[in-house]
Motif scaffolding. Structure first.
Motif, short mmCIF file in Angstrom:
data_model
loop_
_atom_site.label_atom_id
_atom_site.label_comp_id
_atom_site.label_asym_id
_atom_site.label_seq_id
_atom_site.Cartn_x
_atom_site.Cartn_y
_atom_site.Cartn_z
N GLU A 109 -17.75 52.35 46.13
CA GLU A 109 -17.97 53.79 45.92
C GLU A 109 -16.63 54.53 46.05
OE1 GLU A 109 -20.28 57.61 47.95
OE2 GLU A 109 -20.79 55.56 48.57
N VAL A 110 -16.26 55.25 45.00
CA VAL A 110 -15.01 56.00 44.99
C VAL A 110 -15.31 57.47 45.30
CG1 VAL A 110 -12.98 56.68 43.66
CG2 VAL A 110 -14.02 54.42 43.30
N ILE A 111 -14.67 57.99 46.33
CA ILE A 111 -14.89 59.37 46.76
C ILE A 111 -13.59 60.14 46.54
CG2 ILE A 111 -15.47 60.87 48.71
CD1 ILE A 111 -16.96 58.45 49.92
N HIS A 112 -13.62 61.10 45.64
CA HIS A 112 -12.42 61.86 45.30
C HIS A 112 -12.28 63.08 46.21
CE1 HIS A 112 -11.57 59.47 41.71
NE2 HIS A 112 -12.87 59.49 41.46
N GLU A 113 -12.08 62.80 47.49
CA GLU A 113 -11.91 63.85 48.49
C GLU A 113 -10.96 63.36 49.56
OE1 GLU A 113 -15.35 66.02 50.17
OE2 GLU A 113 -16.59 64.74 48.88
N ARG A 114 -10.34 64.30 50.27
CA ARG A 114 -9.57 63.94 51.44
C ARG A 114 -10.53 63.52 52.55
NH1 ARG A 114 -4.73 64.27 53.96
NH2 ARG A 114 -4.68 64.81 56.19
N ALA A 115 -10.18 62.45 53.23
CA ALA A 115 -10.98 61.97 54.34
C ALA A 115 -10.13 61.94 55.60
CB ALA A 115 -11.53 60.58 54.05
N THR A 116 -10.70 62.34 56.71
CA THR A 116 -10.01 62.28 58.00
C THR A 116 -10.84 61.48 58.99
OG1 THR A 116 -10.97 64.40 58.65
CG2 THR A 116 -8.77 64.46 57.68
N VAL A 117 -10.14 60.89 59.94
CA VAL A 117 -10.81 60.08 60.95
C VAL A 117 -11.20 60.98 62.12
CG1 VAL A 117 -10.54 58.14 62.54
CG2 VAL A 117 -9.48 58.05 60.27
N THR A 118 -12.46 60.91 62.51
CA THR A 118 -12.94 61.75 63.62
C THR A 118 -13.50 60.93 64.77
OG1 THR A 118 -14.96 62.08 62.30
CG2 THR A 118 -13.33 63.84 62.27
#
Length: 449
Positions: A109-118
């Motif tokens: 699954e390709v997600i075209h968004e910035r992701a941050t670790v929480t």
């Protein structure tokens, strides 16, 4: 057992992240990969691939000139920068599609968004969605550094070099590494006057001294200027858009149409949430990992330039493969970082593998040095006085070849095959016993006495 949305969540769809994602998915893992820019990462989108295409394009300036000596009636040729730029960007888009299709075909699954670790298992997407993963892989790469000086915002980096509206007539490049020297050759080939400004008196630190000195000599002969011991003080932008660059160390201000910063690359971890999640970073912001690419948080791994181990695309790919095989494939193995070949696509290109002469003397003590200093056959007929230099470093006691370094036409293409022999630990005698392939530049490798 705890339930998660994904077995693996990869942040960063560059070479290392894509390899890790697709191989892990092939092993049966449920995988997602998030990318805030474009799929393909530094190498495909804004690095080695488009840069190599510009290297090819700029080299035609010399090839067209030399063709006359080979009997070709070459008319006066004009260079069309927008045409090359748009062709290169179209190729980048094509490759991005191939990378995306590869992920899709492996059910990633390709997600075209910035992701941050929480958290150790938690990811928050830019749109607000929160997801969980059993394992998180950080593969966000590195980003060009800029010096902290007045007016630095007026300069560009290698990222923007591929999108210039027009080809500048005067270019100042800050830095002495491979990016600086590669783009110096590119801009020079396209007709710009190039000045490399470096805060030390060395270019290409870490490469063999004789080879890098030869590049400096050839570059200066071609008309590329160098200013050493010259830290940046300030940059002024004029009404016509041109720049005045002030440096320390004496010397008049430099006038430029484009100032390009090639002063290194830093891991792109700022704002990623890693420190808050307990992940250890070094003083440069790199993720600290062990030999299995694991951080100090058991569920979080990292591969590629973000670890600041070896910033090379093929290394990132191998790290991504090793991660997937170890964590999801039940085939644990580690990347071997010894004898990694590398190249500088300057004009002419450099390539090397193994120990430099200085490294070999420090590590092994007694070594033998073999060199071949020659003009390529093509350069002789073209009337070009540019000389190639091949250098072989041999451990005296065992006769094992421990380093090979080259500068000259097609050096990277020749070095790739030769690196296999260095990696295998073959002796100088094995090279000597190999029959030369004549006439070729590569035959010099088996003729050094």
């Amino acid at each position: 057992m705890a339930q998660y949305d994904y077995d693996l969540f990869v942040i960063g769809a560059g070479s290392g992240g894509v390899r890790a994602a697709r191989v892990s998915a092939a092993y049966g893992a449920k995988v997602a990969i998030a990318e805030e820019h474009r799929v393909g990462g530094t190498c495909v989108i804004r690095g080695c691939v488009p840069k190599k295409l510009l290297v090819y394009g700029s080299h035609f300036a010399e090839d067209l000139h030399d063709a006359k000596q080979f009997g070709w009636d070459v008319p006066e040729c004009a260079f069309d920068w927008p045409r090359l730029r748009d062709s290169v960007l179209a190729e980048v888009t094509r490759l991005e599609g191939i990378y995306t299709n590869t992920l899709d075909s492996n059910k990633v699954e390709v997600i075209h968004e910035r992701a941050t670790v929480t958290g150790p298992h938690d990811i928050t997407l830019a749109g607000g969605r929160q997801v969980t993963a059993r394992t998180i892989l950080i593969a966000v790469g590195a980003w060009p550094a800029r010096p902290d000086c007045e007016g630095a915002e007026h300069g560009i980096t290698s990222n923007e070099a591929f999108h210039l509206e027009t080809m500048p007539k005067r270019v100042v490049i800050a830095g002495g590494g491979y990016i600086a020297n590669e783009f110096a050759g590119i801009f020079h080939g396209f007709g710009a006057h190039v000045t490399i400004v470096n805060r030390t008196d060395q270019i290409l630190r870490g490469y063999d001294e004789q080879i890098r000195d030869r590049l400096l000599q050839i570059s200066m002969t071609k008309g590329i200027d160098f200013r050493f011991h010259a830290p940046f003080e300030k940059v002024e932008k004029q009404e016509d858009g041109s720049l005045i660059v002030h440096t320390g160390g004496g010397g008049d201000p430099l006038h430029a149409d484009v100032l390009m910063f090639a002063t290194g690359r830093v891991p792109k971890t700022r704002g990623l949430g890693l420190e808050e999640a307990g992940v250890e970073l070094d003083k440069h912001g790199a993720v600290v990992v062990d030999a299995d690419n694991k951080s100090n948080v058991d569920s979080i791994y990292a591969v590629g330039d973000v670890t600041n181990r070896v910033q090379l695309t093929p290394v990132a790919i191998r790290e991504g493969q090793a991660f997937a095989d170890t964590v999801f494939g039940n085939k644990p193995h580690r990347v071997d970082y010894t004898n990694i070949p590398s190249a500088v696509f300057s004009h002419p290109p450099m390539a090397g593998v193994g120990l430099t002469e200085a490294q070999a003397r420090n590590k092994l003590g007694s070594v033998k040095i073999y060199t071949s200093d020659f003009r390529a056959m093509k350069n002789v007929l073209a009337g070009r006085h540019e000389r190639a230099l091949y250098k072989m470093i041999v451990e005296e006691q065992t006769e094992r070849v421990v380093g090979l370094h080259m500068i000259g036409p097609d050096a990277p293409e020749i070095l790739q095959a030769a690196a296999v022999a260095v990696k295998a630990g073959l002796s100088k005698q094995a090279w000597d016993e190999t029959v030369a392939l004549h006439p070729s530049m590569a035959e010099e490798l088996v003729l050094m006495k």
